[in-house]
Scaffold this motif. Structure first.
Motif, PDB file in Angstrom:
ATOM      1  N   ILE A 268      -1.512 -10.842  -2.503  1.00 25.09           N
ATOM      2  CA  ILE A 268      -2.126  -9.847  -3.428  1.00 25.09           C
ATOM      3  C   ILE A 268      -3.576 -10.240  -3.500  1.00 25.09           C
ATOM      4  O   ILE A 268      -4.084 -11.413  -3.540  1.00 25.09           O
ATOM      5  N   MET A 269      -4.544  -9.079  -3.116  1.00 28.84           N
ATOM      6  CA  MET A 269      -5.939  -9.218  -3.491  1.00 28.84           C
ATOM      7  C   MET A 269      -6.226  -8.487  -4.840  1.00 28.84           C
ATOM      8  O   MET A 269      -5.780  -7.290  -4.932  1.00 28.84           O
ATOM      9  N   ASP A 270      -6.537  -9.016  -5.675  1.00 28.38           N
ATOM     10  CA  ASP A 270      -6.866  -8.579  -6.919  1.00 28.38           C
ATOM     11  C   ASP A 270      -8.212  -8.150  -7.232  1.00 28.38           C
ATOM     12  O   ASP A 270      -9.222  -8.734  -7.230  1.00 28.38           O
ATOM     13  N   LEU A 271      -8.579  -6.733  -7.180  1.00 27.91           N
ATOM     14  CA  LEU A 271      -9.986  -6.012  -7.169  1.00 27.91           C
ATOM     15  C   LEU A 271     -10.500  -5.792  -8.711  1.00 27.91           C
ATOM     16  O   LEU A 271     -11.771  -5.817  -8.587  1.00 27.91           O
ATOM     17  N   GLY A 272      -9.598  -6.106  -9.680  1.00 24.10           N
ATOM     18  CA  GLY A 272      -9.946  -5.937 -11.023  1.00 24.10           C
ATOM     19  C   GLY A 272     -10.133  -4.652 -11.449  1.00 24.10           C
ATOM     20  O   GLY A 272      -9.798  -3.705 -10.706  1.00 24.10           O
ATOM     21  N   LEU A 273     -11.322  -4.510 -12.279  1.00 26.46           N
ATOM     22  CA  LEU A 273     -11.439  -3.126 -13.042  1.00 26.46           C
ATOM     23  C   LEU A 273     -12.672  -2.738 -11.727  1.00 26.46           C
ATOM     24  O   LEU A 273     -13.631  -3.139 -11.849  1.00 26.46           O
ATOM     25  N   CYS A 274     -12.433  -1.462 -11.264  1.00 27.14           N
ATOM     26  CA  CYS A 274     -13.261  -0.749 -10.230  1.00 27.14           C
ATOM     27  C   CYS A 274     -12.711   0.662 -10.294  1.00 27.14           C
ATOM     28  O   CYS A 274     -11.434   1.198 -10.702  1.00 27.14           O
ATOM     29  N   PRO A 275     -13.524   1.312  -9.577  1.00 26.22           N
ATOM     30  CA  PRO A 275     -13.160   2.863  -9.529  1.00 26.22           C
ATOM     31  C   PRO A 275     -12.122   2.960  -8.263  1.00 26.22           C
ATOM     32  O   PRO A 275     -11.955   2.165  -7.470  1.00 26.22           O
ATOM     33  N   SER A 276     -11.328   3.947  -8.305  1.00 25.97           N
ATOM     34  CA  SER A 276     -10.442   4.301  -7.285  1.00 25.97           C
ATOM     35  C   SER A 276     -10.912   4.330  -5.811  1.00 25.97           C
ATOM     36  O   SER A 276     -10.348   3.663  -4.992  1.00 25.97           O
ATOM     37  N   PRO A 277     -12.019   5.002  -5.736  1.00 30.59           N
ATOM     38  CA  PRO A 277     -12.737   4.919  -4.383  1.00 30.59           C
ATOM     39  C   PRO A 277     -12.996   3.657  -3.908  1.00 30.59           C
ATOM     40  O   PRO A 277     -13.129   3.197  -2.557  1.00 30.59           O
TER      41      PRO A 277
END
Length: 508
Positions: free
Chosen positions: A97-106
């Motif tokens: 898993i790579m956790d991108l955190g809070l971010c826009p869908s794009p």
């Protein structure tokens, strides 16, 4: 990787037992995403089951024993809990898993191109109310939809239950926002010089709606040289200032007032997960997504040589779009194609046809020209600002609204949403189609010249058209109308409402 670090998720899982299917909410698995109300339809246990099932599906499709999945989330208050449960399910299914955190869908879509995971996932309910949540999922670089989404729901029924145990997934944390900002700024290196040549500040108001755009778009625009007025940039999943949907007139009121107060050139608004854009011109007038698409299409067609060129870029839109869009694209030297509504469906059609650009009335804009082929409200804002800045610098225009000079004037409605139970939507649309077919056969007035049924029912009249379809993301029917004058527009609406009343009265 300098932008990553390893950590352990706080979620813990049980490897015993299995889910029962009796109360499993299969209805939340829609045409191109998963959505429902948190705690009643989308629970932490369901999120875990979806993660487990998605992990199993990924392993079957990519034929690797330990696939890598990037996972992002929106600002909703329950998104962290759902993300942790989802990642625990992925872990149990054998995924890294790579956790991108809070971010826009794009940015989650962007991760599929930039970071090369085997799959990606976004925890979001987009523009739905704060109590809702859901998932957008993809394998490779393509979002899953339709039959695959239904299959995922059936697979999730057999997942083990979500309960405390001694297993915690290890994840790699990625600062996807920094990676994205640097790339987008680097793609528009000539914009600062163009803005200098204009000789005055170009002022843009950005309403992030307390969604995920706030930490991203204002920084990009400032670094490119625009003067930015920020509104509601702080992510807050309660959406305290207005509903995170730029297609709703009431959601654009604060932006309209800010444009007037600042004397701004233009105002842009993003929805909750920033994959859709809304735009108001310098006078506070709405420019709907199909007309934004036309502005961009003209620019792309002109770059390809226009009417006399050897290339005729394909532009795709949907059944809710204005006929003016399709006519103008062809007039300027492009090719136009009408397709089904839905981000996954349009992305798939773009890939199939090699289209340069696509868009929806709702503000989903998809770019294969100079980009990766997915819908991105942030990138759309930059491309529109670029077209505007170039046109200002060349002296062709003096205001944003003039980008649509020469476009035939028609009268149309916004999207009209009518509440409808999920269990009734398909049957009602089928009955509307039958009623319109009878009306056409009997040559009754208003005369229906053609019926388009690729997505709902679009009836074409001599002076315009009317549409009714069911939403794939909410329990509503969606109508839209267009005509050459207001009386005709009113008459088409009355006609459709009469048919809807008739078919719903006959409902059991």
């Amino acid at each position: 990787m300098s932008s990553a670090r390893m950590t352990s998720s706080g979620s813990r899982i049980s490897m015993e037992g299995s889910m029962t299917g009796a109360d499993f909410p299969q209805h939340i698995f829609r045409a191109y995403d998963i959505r429902g109300t948190y705690e009643t339809e989308v629970t932490d246990s369901i999120s875990f089951a979806i993660g487990w099932a998605f992990g199993r599906m990924i392993r079957e499709r990519v034929e690797t024993s330990s696939p890598l999945v990037s996972v992002g989330m929106d600002a909703r208050l329950h998104s962290p809990a759902l993300k942790d449960a989802f990642m625990a399910g992925l872990h149990l299914a054998g995924c890294r898993i790579m956790d991108l955190g809070l971010c826009p869908s794009p940015l989650t879509y962007y991760s599929a191109f930039k970071l090369g995971p085997d799959a990606f996932a976004m925890i979001t309910a987009s523009h739905n109310p704060p109590e809702d949540n859901g998932f957008k999922l993809g394998i490779g670089r393509d979002t899953i939809h339709s039959e695959d989404m239904q299959l995922l729901g059936r697979m999730a029924r057999s997942a083990p239950p979500f309960a405390p145990a001694e297993v915690t997934p290890e994840v790699e944390e990625i600062d996807i926002i920094s990676l994205y900002v640097e790339e987008i700024v680097g793609r528009f290196t000539d914009l600062p010089e163009i803005l200098t040549d204009i000789g005055r500040p170009v002022k843009i108001v950005i309403d992030s709606g307390n969604g995920t755009a706030g930490p991203v778009l204002p920084e990009i625009m400032r670094r490119l040289g625009f003067e930015i007025v920020e509104m509601f940039s702080e992510p807050d999943g309660r959406f305290p200032n207005h509903h995170p949907d730029p297609t709703l007139p009431e959601a654009m009121e604060a932006l309209r007032e800010a444009i007037r107060a600042a004397g701004a050139d233009v105002g842009v608004a993003l929805d909750g997960d920033a994959d859709r854009i809304g735009l108001l011109d310098e006078n506070g007038n709405v420019i709907w997504g199909d007309m934004l698409l036309l502005i961009l299409a003209r620019d792309i067609i002109e770059a390809a040589g226009g009417r006399g060129g050897d290339e005729h870029p394909l532009i795709i839109s949907e059944v809710k779009a204005s006929q003016v869009l399709y006519d103008e694209v062809e007039k300027y030297g492009g090719s136009a194609l009408m397709w089904k509504t839905g981000h996954s469906l349009i992305k798939a059609k773009m890939k199939e046809t090699g289209a340069a650009l696509a868009g929806e009335v709702s503000g989903h804009l998809f770019f294969a020209d100079r980009y990766y082929g997915y819908d991105d409200g942030l990138y759309a804002a930059v491309r529109l600002a670029e077209v505007y800045a170039r046109s200002l610098a060349s002296g062709k225009i003096t205001s944003f609204s003039q980008l649509l000079d020469g476009v035939p004037k028609v009268f149309n409605t916004p999207e009209i949403r009518i509440p409808c139970p999920e269990t009734e939507k398909t049957r009602i649309i089928s009955r509307v189609a039958e009623a319109l077919a009878r009306h056409k056969k009997d040559n009754e007035k208003p005369a229906v010249r053609r019926i388009v049924d690729i997505d709902g029912v679009r009836a074409v009249f001599d002076g315009g058209w009317g549409l009714v379809r069911f939403s794939n993301t909410q329990p509503v029917l969606v109508m839209r109308f267009e005509a050459r004058d207001q009386p005709l527009l009113d008459s088409y609406q009355s006609f459709f409402r009469h048919i809807l009343a008739e078919v719903t009265e006959r409902s059991p």
